[in-house]
Scaffold this motif. Structure first.
Motif, mmCIF file in Angstrom:
data_model
loop_
_atom_site.group_PDB
_atom_site.id
_atom_site.type_symbol
_atom_site.label_atom_id
_atom_site.label_comp_id
_atom_site.label_asym_id
_atom_site.label_seq_id
_atom_site.Cartn_x
_atom_site.Cartn_y
_atom_site.Cartn_z
ATOM 1 N N ARG A 48 0.835 -1.206 0.000
ATOM 2 C CA ARG A 48 0.000 0.000 0.000
ATOM 3 C C ARG A 48 0.870 1.256 0.000
ATOM 4 N NH1 ARG A 48 -4.954 -0.395 3.185
ATOM 5 N NH2 ARG A 48 -4.326 1.615 4.033
ATOM 6 N N LEU A 49 0.330 2.272 -0.630
ATOM 7 C CA LEU A 49 0.944 3.596 -0.548
ATOM 8 C C LEU A 49 -0.135 4.563 -0.088
ATOM 9 C CD1 LEU A 49 3.203 5.703 -1.147
ATOM 10 C CD2 LEU A 49 2.200 5.929 -3.417
ATOM 11 N N ASP A 50 0.068 5.142 1.073
ATOM 12 C CA ASP A 50 -0.896 6.125 1.578
ATOM 13 C C ASP A 50 -0.313 7.521 1.481
ATOM 14 O OD1 ASP A 50 -3.447 4.928 2.652
ATOM 15 O OD2 ASP A 50 -1.933 3.548 3.408
ATOM 16 N N VAL A 51 -1.197 8.489 1.315
ATOM 17 C CA VAL A 51 -0.758 9.876 1.141
ATOM 18 C C VAL A 51 -1.493 10.746 2.159
ATOM 19 C CG1 VAL A 51 -0.325 11.693 -0.562
ATOM 20 C CG2 VAL A 51 -0.554 9.340 -1.327
ATOM 21 N N PRO A 52 -1.159 10.619 3.439
ATOM 22 C CA PRO A 52 -1.912 11.355 4.467
ATOM 23 C C PRO A 52 -1.684 12.861 4.348
ATOM 24 C CG PRO A 52 0.016 10.285 5.423
ATOM 25 C CD PRO A 52 -0.051 9.834 3.996
ATOM 26 N N PRO A 53 -2.743 13.648 4.614
ATOM 27 C CA PRO A 53 -2.595 15.107 4.474
ATOM 28 C C PRO A 53 -2.135 15.792 5.765
ATOM 29 C CG PRO A 53 -4.914 14.524 4.708
ATOM 30 C CD PRO A 53 -4.149 13.249 4.824
ATOM 31 N N LYS A 54 -2.250 15.105 6.914
ATOM 32 C CA LYS A 54 -1.968 15.771 8.198
ATOM 33 C C LYS A 54 -1.183 14.850 9.119
ATOM 34 C CE LYS A 54 -5.462 19.232 8.485
ATOM 35 N NZ LYS A 54 -6.589 18.979 7.581
ATOM 36 N N VAL A 55 -0.548 15.462 10.116
ATOM 37 C CA VAL A 55 0.283 14.691 11.042
ATOM 38 C C VAL A 55 -0.539 13.617 11.762
ATOM 39 C CG1 VAL A 55 1.702 14.833 13.136
ATOM 40 C CG2 VAL A 55 1.914 16.586 11.368
ATOM 41 N N ASP A 56 -1.775 13.942 12.149
ATOM 42 C CA ASP A 56 -2.608 12.961 12.862
ATOM 43 C C ASP A 56 -2.810 11.700 12.024
ATOM 44 O OD1 ASP A 56 -2.887 14.183 15.193
ATOM 45 O OD2 ASP A 56 -4.912 14.992 14.828
ATOM 46 N N GLU A 57 -2.981 11.915 10.709
ATOM 47 C CA GLU A 57 -3.175 10.746 9.845
ATOM 48 C C GLU A 57 -1.879 9.965 9.632
ATOM 49 O OE1 GLU A 57 -6.484 12.180 6.914
ATOM 50 O OE2 GLU A 57 -5.930 13.441 8.603
ATOM 51 N N MET A 163 14.365 18.627 12.725
ATOM 52 C CA MET A 163 13.363 17.850 11.992
ATOM 53 C C MET A 163 12.197 17.564 12.938
ATOM 54 S SD MET A 163 15.790 15.112 9.974
ATOM 55 C CE MET A 163 16.743 14.612 11.391
ATOM 56 N N GLU A 164 10.981 17.617 12.394
ATOM 57 C CA GLU A 164 9.820 17.147 13.163
ATOM 58 C C GLU A 164 9.527 15.740 12.672
ATOM 59 O OE1 GLU A 164 5.929 19.497 13.880
ATOM 60 O OE2 GLU A 164 5.419 17.994 12.360
ATOM 61 N N MET A 165 9.392 14.789 13.619
ATOM 62 C CA MET A 165 9.273 13.386 13.207
ATOM 63 C C MET A 165 8.202 12.669 14.017
ATOM 64 S SD MET A 165 12.349 10.605 13.226
ATOM 65 C CE MET A 165 12.234 10.091 14.931
ATOM 66 N N VAL A 166 7.433 11.815 13.351
ATOM 67 C CA VAL A 166 6.496 10.943 14.065
ATOM 68 C C VAL A 166 7.211 9.616 14.298
ATOM 69 C CG1 VAL A 166 4.194 9.929 14.118
ATOM 70 C CG2 VAL A 166 4.582 12.057 12.838
ATOM 71 N N THR A 167 7.265 9.202 15.552
ATOM 72 C CA THR A 167 8.026 7.999 15.901
ATOM 73 C C THR A 167 7.170 6.734 15.767
ATOM 74 O OG1 THR A 167 7.399 8.080 18.199
ATOM 75 C CG2 THR A 167 9.393 9.303 17.595
ATOM 76 N N ALA A 168 7.791 5.604 16.042
ATOM 77 C CA ALA A 168 7.106 4.314 15.904
ATOM 78 C C ALA A 168 5.913 4.183 16.850
ATOM 79 C CB ALA A 168 8.105 3.190 16.171
ATOM 80 N N ASN A 169 5.920 4.913 17.958
ATOM 81 C CA ASN A 169 4.757 4.826 18.855
ATOM 82 C C ASN A 169 3.795 5.999 18.680
ATOM 83 O OD1 ASN A 169 5.997 6.911 20.089
ATOM 84 N ND2 ASN A 169 6.556 5.821 21.975
ATOM 85 N N GLY A 170 3.954 6.725 17.575
ATOM 86 C CA GLY A 170 3.008 7.793 17.241
ATOM 87 C C GLY A 170 3.299 9.123 17.924
ATOM 88 N N GLU A 171 4.425 9.210 18.601
ATOM 89 C CA GLU A 171 4.781 10.462 19.268
ATOM 90 C C GLU A 171 5.356 11.444 18.239
ATOM 91 O OE1 GLU A 171 8.077 11.737 22.585
ATOM 92 O OE2 GLU A 171 7.684 9.599 22.273
ATOM 93 N N VAL A 172 5.027 12.744 18.380
ATOM 94 C CA VAL A 172 5.632 13.747 17.492
ATOM 95 C C VAL A 172 6.794 14.389 18.231
ATOM 96 C CG1 VAL A 172 5.246 15.859 16.166
ATOM 97 C CG2 VAL A 172 3.394 14.199 16.424
#
Ligand SMILES: Cc1cc2nc3c(=O)[nH]c(=O)nc-3n(C[C@H](O)[C@H](O)[C@H](O)COP(=O)(O)OP(=O)(O)OC[C@H]3O[C@@H](n4cnc5c(N)ncnc54)[C@H](O)[C@@H]3O)c2cc1C
Length: 451
Positions: A48-57, A163-172
């Motif tokens: 799958r390739l997803d193209v989320p528009p926002k950080v929450d997604e 850099m702003e990064m979303v980690t493996a546990n969903g933390e920003v």
């Protein structure tokens, strides 16, 4: 051969399998090219390739999959951007914000250098260097230690400030020297292994004007005594060769000039090479239309630093690429070592390029603590033949402590690659902390970092 013909000819795409995969994805993609890399030599295995528009997604997608990987502009030649399960494209993250006070720009992870450069230039700013093409994403380029040329120019990753990064546990998280101290240097050339970066902040400098001069036929004998001076003759210097006749076929010199200066008339001779009489493409029989202006005509930094223009196909199009880094001090010896293979290399080669990169402190950078020369190969799309030549080149370069470009094709044993990275253990430990369950692991990392 156009791109679609090349995909067919290279056998890279089995349309039936691929279309099934796309229909499972959420892109609504109908274009076969979308599930291969740019060159078409690698078909992504991710279902799958997803193209989320926002950080929450982005967070949701990460947490919903055991194996995930961020995908940039698809310009890597190997499996580094692939995943067993899910790829995430950040192309909807396209914001750009200049902070003149701190001389930084913060851009969304979907932004390419081609988008960033005119934005910055229009506001009187520039980045310190660019790769040969502007089509790549800033984040994807920095994640792999992508570089241009210049004895005093670090690779593109050396401009990263945060850099702003979303980690493996969903933390920003915000990654910067302020938040991480010295270990920030381990996150920048991160190979997509730490998390999904959503924003990146780069150092910028005042915009500048440049010229580009091209010379033809520089004998390798000139490099023996003058390599340092030749590469110091401009802000960014590239030599091209087809490995025949013991010479560089072209020398490209990109020089900073004072604003408003007249066109530079090239001295006719440069270390025995002669000034080109017309605009050139590095590959002799390709049209120079796609190349940035030459002939000493002044122009903005972003229309001279890359070799290729934004709205054209860079390089050849149907091609493969390989690149090896050696210590600059051993550059000439390394060139002579590879030259011994000229008759094996040339039949499969479009062109080779030599560039220089200043040493840096980024743990996984191929220029880590070492002023470097990069020996690059743009190959014809003949993988079976190229695959046989690479180990021979790698053997010739082994005595120089060769490091391969992370995003290009190589056959070096994982132990040989790993042995060149003094901070590898620290990098592995960092991945263990950020990503304990290996969500961002893929075949490339399992082999080259952990194998
Ligand atoms: C024609 C051509 C010319 C090139 N010229 C040069 C050159 O002059 N110099 C040079 O050094 N290289 C060059 N390259 C190689 C190129 O710079 C690298 O492959 C670069 O990584 C491509 O960036 P991308 O945006 O396409 O990233 P991708 O190839 O899509 O991804 C590269 C890596 O970045 C990671 N990544 C991407 N986005 C994110 C994100 N949001 N969060 C976390 N990780 C992410 C991916 O997971 C992957 O590990 C060239 C390639 C081509 C095709």
């Amino acid at each position: 051969m156009d791109k679609r013909e090349f995909l067919k000819a290279s056998g890279a795409v089995v349309a039936g399998t691929l279309l099934t995969k796309i229909s499972r994805g959420q892109t609504g993609a109908s274009d076969v090219e979308k599930r291969t890399n740019w060159a078409g030599n690698y078909t992504y295995r991710a279902e799958r390739l997803d193209v989320p528009p926002k950080v929450d997604e982005v967070k949701k997608e990460i947490l919903a999959h055991a194996r995930v990987k961020a995908l940039g502009a698809r310009h890597s030649f190997n499996s580094i951007a692939d995943s067993k399960e899910e790829q995430i494209s950040l192309k909807k993250f396209d914001g750009m914000e200049l902070d003149e006070k701190s001389s930084t720009v913060t851009v969304g992870a979907g932004v390419t250098y081609g988008q960033l450069a005119p934005y910055l230039d229009g506001r009187g700013f520039a980045v310190h260097n660019m790769a040969s093409l502007p089509h790549i994403s800033v984040v994807g380029a920095c994640a792999t230690g992508t570089h241009g040329s210049g004895n005093f120019n670090g690779n593109l990753s050396t401009a990263v400030r945060a850099m702003e990064m979303v980690t493996a546990n969903g933390e920003v998280m915000t990654l910067s020297r302020e938040t991480l101290a010295e270990s920030f240097a381990g996150t920048v050339v991160g190979l997509g292994a730490l998390g999904v970066i959503t924003k990146i902040t780069l150092a910028v400098e005042p915009a500048f004007q440049m010229t580009q001069l091209v010379y033809e036929d520089l004998s390798f004998s000139q490099l023996e005594k003058n390599l340092e001076e030749i590469f110091a003759s401009g802000y960014s210097v590239s030599l091209f060769t087809d490995w025949q006749k013991h010479r560089a076929t072209q020398v490209w010199i990109k020089q900073k000039i004072v604003p408003g200066a007249d066109a530079v008339v090239a001295p006719n001779e440069f270390y025995g090479a002669t000034a080109a009489k017309r605009k050139m493409h590095p590959i002799a029989d390709h049209s120079a239309e796609s190349c940035t202006e030459q002939m000493g005509i002044p122009g903005p930094w972003y229309e001279r630093l890359p070799h290729f223009k934004m709205n054209f196909t860079p390089s050849s199009g149907a091609e493969l690429q390989t690149e090896y880094f050696v210590p600059l001090a051993k550059g000439y010896e390394a060139i002579l070592a590879v030259e011994e293979l000229r008759d094996q290399i040339t039949p499969h080669l479009f062109i080779t390029e030599f560039r220089t990169i200043a040493a840096d402190t980024l743990w996984m950078s191929p220029a880590y603590q070492q002023d470097s020369m990069a020996i690059h190969f743009t190959w014809k799309p003949e993988w079976e033949a190229v695959r046989k030549v690479l180990p021979q080149i790698e053997e010739k370069l082994a005595p120089f402590g060769v490091r391969p470009h992370w995003a290009k094709l190589f056959t070096l044993k994982p132990s040989a690659v790993q042995g060149q990275y003094a901070r590898l253990k620290d990098f592995r430990a960092m991945l263990g902390t950020y990503d304990p369950k290996g969500r961002f692991r893929n075949e490339f990392l399992d082999t080259n970092i952990f194998g």
